[in-house]
Design a protein around this motif. Structure first.
Motif, PDB file in Angstrom:
ATOM      1  N   ARG A  39       0.843  -1.199   0.000  1.00 30.48           N
ATOM      2  CA  ARG A  39       0.000   0.000   0.000  1.00 30.48           C
ATOM      3  C   ARG A  39       0.880   1.252   0.000  1.00 30.48           C
ATOM      4  O   ARG A  39       0.562   2.251  -0.629  1.00 30.48           O
ATOM      5  CB  ARG A  39      -0.927   0.016   1.220  1.00 30.48           C
ATOM      6  N   LYS A  40       2.008   1.146   0.675  1.00 24.67           N
ATOM      7  CA  LYS A  40       2.931   2.290   0.712  1.00 24.67           C
ATOM      8  C   LYS A  40       3.773   2.365  -0.555  1.00 24.67           C
ATOM      9  O   LYS A  40       4.685   3.192  -0.651  1.00 24.67           O
ATOM     10  CB  LYS A  40       3.843   2.181   1.936  1.00 24.67           C
ATOM     11  N   ARG A  41       3.497   1.480  -1.482  1.00 24.72           N
ATOM     12  CA  ARG A  41       4.188   1.464  -2.776  1.00 24.72           C
ATOM     13  C   ARG A  41       5.686   1.182  -2.637  1.00 24.72           C
ATOM     14  O   ARG A  41       6.501   1.694  -3.400  1.00 24.72           O
ATOM     15  CB  ARG A  41       3.967   2.778  -3.529  1.00 24.72           C
ATOM     16  N   LEU A  42       6.016   0.412  -1.611  1.00 26.78           N
ATOM     17  CA  LEU A  42       7.399  -0.038  -1.463  1.00 26.78           C
ATOM     18  C   LEU A  42       7.503  -1.375  -2.183  1.00 26.78           C
ATOM     19  O   LEU A  42       6.528  -2.105  -2.276  1.00 26.78           O
ATOM     20  CB  LEU A  42       7.739  -0.233   0.013  1.00 26.78           C
ATOM     21  N   TYR A  43       8.664  -1.696  -2.659  1.00 33.82           N
ATOM     22  CA  TYR A  43       8.895  -3.015  -3.264  1.00 33.82           C
ATOM     23  C   TYR A  43       7.882  -3.354  -4.375  1.00 33.82           C
ATOM     24  O   TYR A  43       7.285  -4.436  -4.362  1.00 33.82           O
ATOM     25  CB  TYR A  43       8.848  -4.108  -2.193  1.00 33.82           C
ATOM     26  N   ALA A  44       7.682  -2.445  -5.300  1.00 34.12           N
ATOM     27  CA  ALA A  44       6.734  -2.700  -6.393  1.00 34.12           C
ATOM     28  C   ALA A  44       7.129  -3.941  -7.200  1.00 34.12           C
ATOM     29  O   ALA A  44       6.273  -4.649  -7.714  1.00 34.12           O
ATOM     30  CB  ALA A  44       6.652  -1.493  -7.315  1.00 34.12           C
ATOM     31  N   ARG A  72       8.510  -6.703  -6.028  1.00 37.98           N
ATOM     32  CA  ARG A  72       8.054  -7.897  -5.309  1.00 37.98           C
ATOM     33  C   ARG A  72       6.560  -8.118  -5.525  1.00 37.98           C
ATOM     34  O   ARG A  72       6.108  -9.221  -5.794  1.00 37.98           O
ATOM     35  CB  ARG A  72       8.311  -7.756  -3.805  1.00 37.98           C
ATOM     36  N   GLU A  73       5.799  -7.021  -5.373  1.00 40.16           N
ATOM     37  CA  GLU A  73       4.347  -7.114  -5.561  1.00 40.16           C
ATOM     38  C   GLU A  73       4.035  -7.618  -6.972  1.00 40.16           C
ATOM     39  O   GLU A  73       3.246  -8.534  -7.156  1.00 40.16           O
ATOM     40  CB  GLU A  73       3.700  -5.745  -5.333  1.00 40.16           C
ATOM     41  N   GLU A  74       4.686  -7.006  -7.956  1.00 43.41           N
ATOM     42  CA  GLU A  74       4.414  -7.369  -9.345  1.00 43.41           C
ATOM     43  C   GLU A  74       4.721  -8.836  -9.613  1.00 43.41           C
ATOM     44  O   GLU A  74       3.933  -9.545 -10.232  1.00 43.41           O
ATOM     45  CB  GLU A  74       5.221  -6.467 -10.293  1.00 43.41           C
ATOM     46  N   PRO A 122       7.835 -14.356   1.129  1.00 45.56           N
ATOM     47  CA  PRO A 122       6.445 -14.338   0.653  1.00 45.56           C
ATOM     48  C   PRO A 122       5.534 -13.441   1.489  1.00 45.56           C
ATOM     49  O   PRO A 122       5.538 -13.532   2.719  1.00 45.56           O
ATOM     50  CB  PRO A 122       6.011 -15.797   0.785  1.00 45.56           C
ATOM     51  N   ARG A 123       4.802 -12.583   0.838  1.00 45.83           N
ATOM     52  CA  ARG A 123       3.794 -11.751   1.509  1.00 45.83           C
ATOM     53  C   ARG A 123       2.424 -12.136   0.957  1.00 45.83           C
ATOM     54  O   ARG A 123       1.699 -12.865   1.602  1.00 45.83           O
ATOM     55  CB  ARG A 123       4.083 -10.262   1.280  1.00 45.83           C
TER      56      ARG A 123
END
Ligand SMILES: [Zn+2]
Length: 256
Positions: free
Chosen positions: A151-156, A158-160, A243-244
């Motif tokens: 949500r804080k747009r950190l580690y885009a 990893r999210e992607e 893993p998140r």
């Protein structure tokens, strides 16, 4: 007559007690693991789910895309029906009162997108209005409201890559007859076959070691994201990955 009635009531009470003790046991197991109950994941879709999933669409703000709404509804229904993990994602978003607006318009770069500011899920032209893009953007939608650092747009990056792997897993398992281009590895890449083998291992629950999993994730992620690096997606952000989203959606209950 009366005895029979009492006997029946007694029998019913016995069943109810037995059932409630099962529930308590389940609660205990889940409390121990510090995890929430995820009933929608294990049970089949309930009667009326076709209407339930429509709660996710903000119809008032989707007027511009009216002619595409039927297709979006169909996607949501299929996703809910065939992907148990996505049932949980959809239920969670609906229960928290979130909705998205549908947009279909041409975008220069992206095939599809989720914009949290306008709560919009968009597709670049009708040719990109596809079920796999819907899954992908629903996962961004869920990630934004569920994983703090995303949500804080950190580690885009990893999210992607988490979302690409999840979409590939679901498509490979639940929509295997669809023509599909894998998102986690390019077909002409040296690692393509090895990547598909990794997905199969995950699908068979053969990956039991989180360190090993993270190592493979980073390695494949670097190979794939290297080609799409931009101001937000930085390959270096993959280092140190644990893993998140995959922990919440995929590994739940499968690995301790
Ligand atoms: Zn994405």
């Amino acid at each position: 007559m009366k005895t029979k009635l009492f006997r029946n009531i007694g029998y019913l009470l016995f069943i109810l007690l037995a059932l409630s003790s099962c529930v308590n046991e389940m609660d205990m197991v889940e409390d121990e693991q510090g995890l929430e109950t995820l009933s929608s994941r294990t049970s089949p879709p309930f009667a009326g789910y076709e209407e339930w999933v429509k709660k996710l669409i903000d119809y008032d703000k989707s007027a511009d895309s009216k002619s595409y709404l039927g297709k979006v509804e169909n996607f949501l229904q299929s996703i809910y029906r065939f992907i148990p993990e996505m049932r949980d994602v959809v239920d969670d978003l609906i229960n928290r009162g979130f909705k998205f607006r549908v947009a279909v318009r041409h975008d220069d770069e992206r095939k599809s997108w989720f914009n949290p500011n306008s709560s919009e899920i968009g597709f670049s032209g009708v040719e990109n209005l596809k079920i796999e893009n819907m899954i992908h953007e629903l996962l961004h939608f869920f990630a934004f409201y569920t994983v703090d650092e995303y949500r804080k747009r950190l580690y885009a990056a990893r999210e992607e890559y988490e979302i690409r792997v999840l979409t590939d897993l679901f498509m490979r398992r639940d929509f295997s007859t669809f023509p599909y281009e894998y998102q986690g590895m390019k077909i002409d890449h040296d690692e393509y076959i090895r990547y598909l083998g990794w997905l199969d291992k995950l699908l068979k629950n053969e990956v039991q070691n989180m360190d090993q999993f993270s190592e493979n994730f980073i390695q494949f992620g670097i190979s794939r994201l290297f080609w799409i690096e931009d101001t937000k997606i930085k390959v270096a952000d993959l280092n140190g990955y644990r893993p998140r989203l995959l922990g919440i959606i995929w590994f739940y209950g499968k690995i301790k």
